[in-house]
Design a protein around this motif. Structure first.
Motif, PDB file in Angstrom:
ATOM      1  N   LEU A   1       0.815  -1.214   0.000  1.00  0.00           N
ATOM      2  CA  LEU A   1       0.000   0.000   0.000  1.00  0.00           C
ATOM      3  C   LEU A   1       0.850   1.267   0.000  1.00  0.00           C
ATOM      4  O   LEU A   1       0.371   2.338  -0.382  1.00  0.00           O
ATOM      5  N   GLY A   2       2.102   1.130   0.401  1.00  0.00           N
ATOM      6  CA  GLY A   2       3.000   2.288   0.361  1.00  0.00           C
ATOM      7  C   GLY A   2       3.644   2.501  -0.992  1.00  0.00           C
ATOM      8  O   GLY A   2       4.324   3.512  -1.207  1.00  0.00           O
ATOM      9  N   ASN A   3       3.449   1.560  -1.902  1.00  0.00           N
ATOM     10  CA  ASN A   3       4.060   1.657  -3.244  1.00  0.00           C
ATOM     11  C   ASN A   3       3.018   1.412  -4.332  1.00  0.00           C
ATOM     12  O   ASN A   3       3.282   0.723  -5.316  1.00  0.00           O
ATOM     13  N   LEU A   4       1.863   2.002  -4.162  1.00  0.00           N
ATOM     14  CA  LEU A   4       0.827   1.856  -5.170  1.00  0.00           C
ATOM     15  C   LEU A   4       1.225   2.568  -6.454  1.00  0.00           C
ATOM     16  O   LEU A   4       1.904   3.598  -6.411  1.00  0.00           O
ATOM     17  N   PRO A   5       0.832   2.033  -7.616  1.00  0.00           N
ATOM     18  CA  PRO A   5       1.096   2.757  -8.866  1.00  0.00           C
ATOM     19  C   PRO A   5       0.496   4.159  -8.798  1.00  0.00           C
ATOM     20  O   PRO A   5      -0.528   4.384  -8.148  1.00  0.00           O
ATOM     21  N   GLU A   6       1.124   5.092  -9.457  1.00  0.00           N
ATOM     22  CA  GLU A   6       0.741   6.506  -9.362  1.00  0.00           C
ATOM     23  C   GLU A   6      -0.763   6.751  -9.532  1.00  0.00           C
ATOM     24  O   GLU A   6      -1.361   7.506  -8.750  1.00  0.00           O
ATOM     25  N   PRO A   7      -1.416   6.159 -10.525  1.00  0.00           N
ATOM     26  CA  PRO A   7      -2.847   6.463 -10.694  1.00  0.00           C
ATOM     27  C   PRO A   7      -3.736   5.958  -9.550  1.00  0.00           C
ATOM     28  O   PRO A   7      -4.910   6.331  -9.473  1.00  0.00           O
ATOM     29  N   TRP A   8      -3.177   5.117  -8.674  1.00  0.00           N
ATOM     30  CA  TRP A   8      -3.980   4.491  -7.623  1.00  0.00           C
ATOM     31  C   TRP A   8      -3.713   5.054  -6.229  1.00  0.00           C
ATOM     32  O   TRP A   8      -4.260   4.565  -5.244  1.00  0.00           O
ATOM     33  N   LYS A   9      -2.886   6.065  -6.121  1.00  0.00           N
ATOM     34  CA  LYS A   9      -2.425   6.522  -4.805  1.00  0.00           C
ATOM     35  C   LYS A   9      -3.487   7.282  -4.007  1.00  0.00           C
ATOM     36  O   LYS A   9      -3.526   7.195  -2.782  1.00  0.00           O
ATOM     37  N   ASN A  10      -4.332   8.028  -4.688  1.00  0.00           N
ATOM     38  CA  ASN A  10      -5.298   8.881  -3.984  1.00  0.00           C
ATOM     39  C   ASN A  10      -6.613   8.142  -3.753  1.00  0.00           C
ATOM     40  O   ASN A  10      -7.533   8.197  -4.562  1.00  0.00           O
ATOM     41  N   ILE A  11      -6.679   7.468  -2.632  1.00  0.00           N
ATOM     42  CA  ILE A  11      -7.837   6.627  -2.322  1.00  0.00           C
ATOM     43  C   ILE A  11      -8.927   7.480  -1.681  1.00  0.00           C
ATOM     44  O   ILE A  11      -8.693   8.187  -0.697  1.00  0.00           O
ATOM     45  N   ASP A  12     -10.122   7.412  -2.251  1.00  0.00           N
ATOM     46  CA  ASP A  12     -11.254   8.191  -1.761  1.00  0.00           C
ATOM     47  C   ASP A  12     -12.021   7.465  -0.663  1.00  0.00           C
ATOM     48  O   ASP A  12     -12.524   8.097   0.270  1.00  0.00           O
ATOM     49  N   ILE A  13     -12.127   6.142  -0.795  1.00  0.00           N
ATOM     50  CA  ILE A  13     -12.894   5.354   0.171  1.00  0.00           C
ATOM     51  C   ILE A  13     -12.067   4.147   0.597  1.00  0.00           C
ATOM     52  O   ILE A  13     -11.524   3.433  -0.238  1.00  0.00           O
TER      53      ILE A  13
ATOM     54  N   LYS B   1      -7.256  16.383   2.662  1.00  0.00           N
ATOM     55  CA  LYS B   1      -8.420  16.841   3.438  1.00  0.00           C
ATOM     56  C   LYS B   1      -9.718  16.304   2.840  1.00  0.00           C
ATOM     57  O   LYS B   1     -10.697  17.030   2.659  1.00  0.00           O
ATOM     58  N   SER B   2      -9.668  15.019   2.538  1.00  0.00           N
ATOM     59  CA  SER B   2     -10.815  14.370   1.900  1.00  0.00           C
ATOM     60  C   SER B   2     -10.693  12.866   2.045  1.00  0.00           C
ATOM     61  O   SER B   2      -9.591  12.310   2.023  1.00  0.00           O
ATOM     62  N   GLY B   3     -11.841  12.194   2.177  1.00  0.00           N
ATOM     63  CA  GLY B   3     -11.829  10.744   2.207  1.00  0.00           C
ATOM     64  C   GLY B   3     -12.906  10.207   3.133  1.00  0.00           C
ATOM     65  O   GLY B   3     -13.448  10.929   3.978  1.00  0.00           O
ATOM     66  N   THR B   4     -13.209   8.926   2.949  1.00  0.00           N
ATOM     67  CA  THR B   4     -14.193   8.236   3.782  1.00  0.00           C
ATOM     68  C   THR B   4     -13.618   6.895   4.201  1.00  0.00           C
ATOM     69  O   THR B   4     -13.136   6.130   3.357  1.00  0.00           O
TER      70      THR B   4
ATOM     71  N   MET C   1     -10.847   7.317  15.590  1.00  0.00           N
ATOM     72  CA  MET C   1     -10.518   7.816  14.247  1.00  0.00           C
ATOM     73  C   MET C   1     -11.361   9.042  13.910  1.00  0.00           C
ATOM     74  O   MET C   1     -10.860  10.034  13.368  1.00  0.00           O
ATOM     75  N   ARG C   2     -12.666   8.948  14.221  1.00  0.00           N
ATOM     76  CA  ARG C   2     -13.581  10.037  13.869  1.00  0.00           C
ATOM     77  C   ARG C   2     -13.165  11.335  14.560  1.00  0.00           C
ATOM     78  O   ARG C   2     -13.219  12.424  13.966  1.00  0.00           O
ATOM     79  N   ILE C   3     -12.732  11.222  15.807  1.00  0.00           N
ATOM     80  CA  ILE C   3     -12.297  12.395  16.556  1.00  0.00           C
ATOM     81  C   ILE C   3     -10.983  12.941  15.990  1.00  0.00           C
ATOM     82  O   ILE C   3     -10.837  14.132  15.717  1.00  0.00           O
ATOM     83  N   ASP C   4     -10.010  12.040  15.791  1.00  0.00           N
ATOM     84  CA  ASP C   4      -8.686  12.477  15.353  1.00  0.00           C
ATOM     85  C   ASP C   4      -8.690  13.037  13.933  1.00  0.00           C
ATOM     86  O   ASP C   4      -7.906  13.938  13.607  1.00  0.00           O
ATOM     87  N   LEU C   5      -9.548  12.494  13.077  1.00  0.00           N
ATOM     88  CA  LEU C   5      -9.554  12.916  11.676  1.00  0.00           C
ATOM     89  C   LEU C   5     -10.559  14.029  11.391  1.00  0.00           C
ATOM     90  O   LEU C   5     -10.641  14.522  10.267  1.00  0.00           O
ATOM     91  N   ASN C   6     -11.304  14.445  12.408  1.00  0.00           N
ATOM     92  CA  ASN C   6     -12.280  15.513  12.230  1.00  0.00           C
ATOM     93  C   ASN C   6     -11.677  16.796  11.656  1.00  0.00           C
ATOM     94  O   ASN C   6     -12.267  17.410  10.748  1.00  0.00           O
ATOM     95  N   PRO C   7     -10.485  17.228  12.103  1.00  0.00           N
ATOM     96  CA  PRO C   7      -9.930  18.466  11.546  1.00  0.00           C
ATOM     97  C   PRO C   7      -9.580  18.374  10.062  1.00  0.00           C
ATOM     98  O   PRO C   7      -9.382  19.411   9.405  1.00  0.00           O
ATOM     99  N   PHE C   8      -9.515  17.152   9.532  1.00  0.00           N
ATOM    100  CA  PHE C   8      -9.110  16.954   8.139  1.00  0.00           C
ATOM    101  C   PHE C   8     -10.294  16.700   7.207  1.00  0.00           C
ATOM    102  O   PHE C   8     -10.097  16.465   6.012  1.00  0.00           O
TER     103      PHE C   8
END
Length: 252
Positions: A70-82, A130-133, A166-173
């Motif tokens: 997961l730390g070496n995903l191909p470039e088009p796959w790096k920005n995971i939304d969900i 600053k995005s993701g689910t 997680m919900r608390i810690d990631l709230n600012p993001f």
């Protein structure tokens, strides 16, 4: 159109596979992870037209493999939304005094540490954007404790607590964090719990209509399609016949 990406762990069967297919139908390209390469490859053939699938074979409890892949995903796959943290298991149904420590290790390593490893690999990029689910698939066993559930219930209570943290810690993001806690779902779950004893596993789902993997996938679909200002933070879903972790109306 900007590529949308969803990563689902435990995508070789059951809830994970159903989530992969339903999110693909919603326009997401899928990173599907699991331990069975043949099933991940077969999933490619079920993708809707125009959707891509990147299969990654690893065990979530293998920290080195998780971070390497997961730390070496191909470039088009790096920005995971969900991220759907679905991989999990139950081993055995013994009282605490006769429990098998190997079973305990498997449940804690996969249900708790595996979820943490995968999340750790994905969360930093979500914070940067600053995005993701993040959707953590828990269990009614994370809300209640039942006889002989001891360590499994403990592991799912941990998932519930980690989700809240997680919900608390990631709230600012601006990262959404969702916990979905199903009751009885007819998947390979009981077959794993009873270590391949098909007759015993089948009895769990007899006499009533259990939830199906598709039911949980449709809840995931609904969650990810809410407006940006809406998050369904904590969801418990049961079959109609089930009133609690231990009370099921078996009248068929």
């Amino acid at each position: 159109m900007e590529q949308k990406i969803a990563l689902i762990t435990g995508a070789t069967s059951g809830i994970g596979k159903a989530c992969a297919l339903i999110l693909a139908k919603n326009g997401y390209d899928i990173i599907a992870t699991g331990r069975r390469t043949d099933r991940l490859e077969a999933l490619k053939n079920e993708m809707p037209e125009g959707r891509k699938l990147l299969p990654l074979t690893f065990d979530v409890r293998d920290k080195e493999a998780v971070f390497k892949l997961l730390g070496n995903l191909p470039e088009p796959w790096k920005n995971i939304d969900i991220l759907v943290n679905n991989a999990g298991n139950a081993h055995g149904l013994d009282p605490i005094q006769t429990g098998d420590t190997a079973d305990w290790d498997a449940m804690i390593d996969i249900n708790v540490k595996g979820l943490l490893y995968v999340s750790k690999a994905i969360i930093p990029t979500m914070c940067e954007r600053k995005s993701g689910t993040i959707i953590n698939i828990g269990s009614i066993a994370g809300k209640e404790v039942y006889p002989n559930g001891n360590v499994y219930c403990g592991s799912k209570h941990a998932v519930d607590a980690i989700t809240q943290g997680m919900r608390i810690d990631l709230n600012p993001f601006g990262v959404k964090v969702i916990g979905i806690h199903p009751g009885l779902v007819e998947t390979e779950f009981s077959l794993v719990r009873f270590k391949g004893d098909e007759e015993r596993a089948e009895k769990i789902y007899q006499g009533y209509e259990p939830l199906l993997a598709q039911d949980i996938a449709e809840i995931v679909e609904f969650c990810v399609n809410r407006p940006p200002h809406v998050v369904l933070a904590d969801i418990v879903v049961l079959p109609t016949a089930q009133a609690s972790a231990t009370l099921v109306n078996k009248n068929k």
